[in-house]
Write a protein that holds these residues in place. Structure first.
Motif, short mmCIF file in Angstrom:
data_model
loop_
_atom_site.label_atom_id
_atom_site.label_comp_id
_atom_site.label_asym_id
_atom_site.label_seq_id
_atom_site.Cartn_x
_atom_site.Cartn_y
_atom_site.Cartn_z
N UNK A 1 -16.26 -71.43 32.86
CA UNK A 1 -17.71 -71.58 32.99
C UNK A 1 -18.44 -70.64 32.04
N UNK A 2 -19.72 -70.90 31.78
CA UNK A 2 -20.47 -70.04 30.87
C UNK A 2 -20.53 -68.60 31.35
N UNK A 3 -20.65 -67.68 30.45
CA UNK A 3 -20.77 -66.26 30.80
C UNK A 3 -21.96 -66.05 31.73
N UNK A 4 -21.74 -65.29 32.79
CA UNK A 4 -22.82 -64.99 33.73
C UNK A 4 -23.04 -66.04 34.80
N UNK A 5 -22.26 -67.12 34.79
CA UNK A 5 -22.43 -68.17 35.80
C UNK A 5 -22.15 -67.60 37.19
N UNK A 6 -22.94 -68.04 38.18
CA UNK A 6 -22.83 -67.51 39.54
C UNK A 6 -21.64 -68.15 40.28
N UNK A 7 -20.46 -67.70 39.92
CA UNK A 7 -19.23 -68.25 40.50
C UNK A 7 -19.18 -68.01 42.00
N UNK A 8 -19.62 -66.86 42.46
CA UNK A 8 -19.49 -66.51 43.87
C UNK A 8 -20.37 -67.38 44.77
N UNK A 9 -21.45 -67.91 44.26
CA UNK A 9 -22.29 -68.80 45.06
C UNK A 9 -21.73 -70.22 45.09
N UNK A 10 -21.26 -70.70 43.95
CA UNK A 10 -20.93 -72.12 43.82
C UNK A 10 -19.44 -72.45 43.91
N UNK A 11 -18.57 -71.43 43.82
CA UNK A 11 -17.13 -71.71 43.82
C UNK A 11 -16.32 -70.76 44.70
N UNK A 12 -16.96 -70.13 45.68
CA UNK A 12 -16.26 -69.19 46.55
C UNK A 12 -16.52 -69.55 48.02
N UNK A 13 -15.69 -70.42 48.60
CA UNK A 13 -15.87 -70.82 50.01
C UNK A 13 -15.69 -69.65 50.97
N UNK A 14 -16.19 -69.85 52.18
CA UNK A 14 -16.07 -68.83 53.22
C UNK A 14 -14.69 -68.83 53.87
N UNK B 1 -9.92 -79.59 33.69
CA UNK B 1 -11.15 -78.85 33.96
C UNK B 1 -12.41 -79.65 33.72
N UNK B 2 -12.36 -80.99 33.94
CA UNK B 2 -13.50 -81.83 33.56
C UNK B 2 -14.80 -81.46 34.27
N UNK B 3 -14.74 -81.03 35.52
CA UNK B 3 -15.97 -80.63 36.21
C UNK B 3 -16.57 -79.39 35.55
N UNK B 4 -15.75 -78.41 35.24
CA UNK B 4 -16.24 -77.20 34.59
C UNK B 4 -16.83 -77.51 33.23
N UNK B 5 -16.21 -78.45 32.51
CA UNK B 5 -16.74 -78.84 31.19
C UNK B 5 -18.10 -79.50 31.31
N UNK B 6 -18.27 -80.35 32.34
CA UNK B 6 -19.55 -81.04 32.53
C UNK B 6 -20.66 -80.04 32.85
N UNK B 7 -20.33 -79.04 33.66
CA UNK B 7 -21.33 -78.01 33.99
C UNK B 7 -21.64 -77.17 32.76
N UNK B 8 -20.62 -76.78 32.03
CA UNK B 8 -20.82 -75.94 30.84
C UNK B 8 -21.66 -76.64 29.78
N UNK B 9 -21.48 -77.96 29.66
CA UNK B 9 -22.23 -78.72 28.66
C UNK B 9 -23.69 -78.92 29.03
N UNK B 10 -24.02 -78.70 30.31
CA UNK B 10 -25.39 -78.93 30.77
C UNK B 10 -25.62 -80.34 31.28
#
Length: 495
Positions: free
Chosen positions: A272-285, A299-308
């Motif tokens: 994911x892009x530098x500084x992306x909020x991984x803990x909010x969007x990819x860290x389940x409880x 990693x197609x989902x990560x690529x789609x997010x990174x591309x905007x």
């Protein structure tokens, strides 16, 4: 009302049912059988689901049949390819000729006096009765005609189209449209990158995140060895490599969840892009494998997010407007299409009723024997795949075990085989031991498991190979050569 009889009646012509029929033809060639399919096509899940990007969530070296190697290059395959693989298998082994389409099983009654099941079937507008000596249910455990959609307050205000992935319209055009996909599971993470290829923008709106792991869409070992070793060596080698690596990862997740959480977090952060909020969007409880992990090929989902082209919003839904979805705080996510990738409805044994000698079987009060038979229910098996590995690994074991059991009965002149729970055995957990919503919503309808084998499923394929392929078939099993006293359906003390 017409009546006919077969030795084995298989319910369902999907991945499990076709596999079961092929095993019967190979290992019990003298047994007659038929396959009843409620729909009008072979393929089950892989024929029903037609949403964009639909694909396997297990590698095809383990999702494929043990007896018919998957020979395509992609290890993570699209739904159409899997559907054709199942259909080709049915044709190759001649089991397609035994399928009766548009045959919906509504109920089955066991008679100890006659040592047979009477199965009630709805075919078109008529009711039919078929009898069989052994009933083998391969219909999975979720409801085909209705997906799960939670209460979404105000959704009637939305002026655009609302779609559930289980019922995808053939004519839905999302090109250049704004799409909001509600959900965070396997279906959502499949839909988002696929739709993002042509949509104006796709937003994945999740109340809470799931664990997501990027895997290569092609198997590196298979690519290295293809053409260098015979196919009959390549397929089992790669299959066992994938089985053992998946089992190792699962055991590590259960024994050292913090380490696996850190590994998954770093994997997402790297893609994911530098500084992306991984803990909010990819860290389940919850811990890894309390619910199924979501795998994304290359990693197609990560690529789609990174591309905007896609974005992820983790928030509560507050309501809907004519032009989108509002989340907590009143922020609106604009949408032309809303996709409710909100899960499944559970429907054990295809929703049919089961009766043994006039007494209704309550599934939630039975104990599961080897994860495939029910305490006190004679000549009956059901297929439920692994939750931590490929479905077919377990369905293959179940089908081969049923063949072993049938051959054992024939050799010794038995007409009935009934799992009997030893005195003092108590239930511990449901048969499907996941914290997923679709399981928790229907937990009382599921068979239970006991504390130890053969009444416990350990989600461990190598261990189950020893138990089901090489272990005894007469452990905690009552056999009868002639009609006997009615078996007791409720055994043990489920809780």
């Amino acid at each position: 009302m017409s009546v006919d009889h077969v030795d084995v009646l298989i319910v369902g012509a999907g991945l499990s049912g076709i596999g079961a029929a092929c095993h019967l033809k190979r290992e019990c060639p003298d047994r007659t059988f038929a396959i009843l399919e409620a729909r009008d096509a072979i393929g089950g899940t892989w024929d029903l689901f037609r949403y964009p990007g639909v694909r396997s969530d297990s590698d095809m070296y383990t999702l494929g049949y043990s007896f018919r190697p998957w020979n395509q290059a992609k290890a993570i395959a699209d739904g159409a390819s899997i559907r054709e693989y199942v259909r080709d298998t049915a044709r190759e082994f001649g089991v397609d000729r035994e399928i009766r389409f548009d045959h919906k099983v509504t109920g089955a009654e066991w008679s100890t006096k006659d040592s047979r099941w009477t199965v009630h079937v709805r075919h078109g507008g008529t009711e039919k009765t078929i009898t069989c000596a052994f009933l083998f249910v391969c219909s999975g455990y979720y409801r085909y005609d209705q997906g799960y959609t939670p209460d979404l307050p105000g959704i009637e205000k939305f002026a655009g189209q609302v779609v559930h992935p289980q019922h995808w319209p053939e004519d839905l055009d999302h090109v250049g449209k704004r799409v909001v996909v509600i959900g965070s599971g396997a279906t959502a993470v499949t839909l988002v990158p696929s739709m993002a290829e042509t949509a104006a923008h796709v937003t994945m709106l999740q109340r809470s995140p799931s664990y997501i792991l990027a895997l290569p869409s092609r198997d590196p070992l298979a690519d290295l060895l293809r053409g260098r070793v015979p196919e009959k060596v390549l397929y089992p080698l790669v299959r066992w490599k994938n089985v053992l690596s998946a089992q190792l990862f699962y055991q590590l997740s259960r024994r050292a969840p913090a380490a696996v959480k850190s590994l998954l977090r770093k994997g997402a952060q790297k893609l994911l892009p530098a500084g992306y909020d991984v803990d909010t969007h990819f860290a389940p409880r919850y811990n890894p494998w309390d619910q199924r992990l979501c795998f994304v090929p290359d990693g197609d989902l990560f690529k789609a997010v990174t591309s905007g082209r896609a974005s992820i919003v983790t928030d509560e839904i507050e309501g809907f407007t004519a032009s989108g979805v509002t989340v907590a705080g009143g922020h609106e996510l604009p949408a032309d299409i809303v996709v409710t990738a909100t899960g499944l409805n559970l429907l054990p044994v295809g929703g049919m009723s089961l009766t043994v000698d006039g007494t209704e079987v309550e599934l939630g009060t039975t104990l599961a024997y080897k994860g495939m038979m029910l305490s006190g229910v004679p000549n009956f098996a059901l297929t439920i795949g692994y939750t931590n590995a490929s479905w077919t690994l377990k369905s293959d074991l179940v089908a081969r075990y049923v063949c072993r059991l049938l051959n054992h009965m024939t050799e010794r002149g038995y007409r009935m085989s009934t799992p009997q729970v030893p005195a003092g055995t108590e239930a511990t957990v449901p048969l499907v031991d996941l914290q997923a919503g679709y399981v928790l919503r229907s937990i009382d309808k599921l068979p239970k498991q006991g504390p130890a084998a053969p009444w416990r499923l350990y989600q461990n394929y190598p261990r189950d190979v020893l138990l089901m392929r090489h272990g005894p078939v007469d452990d905690d099993m009552r056999f009868d050569r002639a009609p006997a006293a009615a078996p007791t359906v409720l055994s043990g003390q489920p809780g």
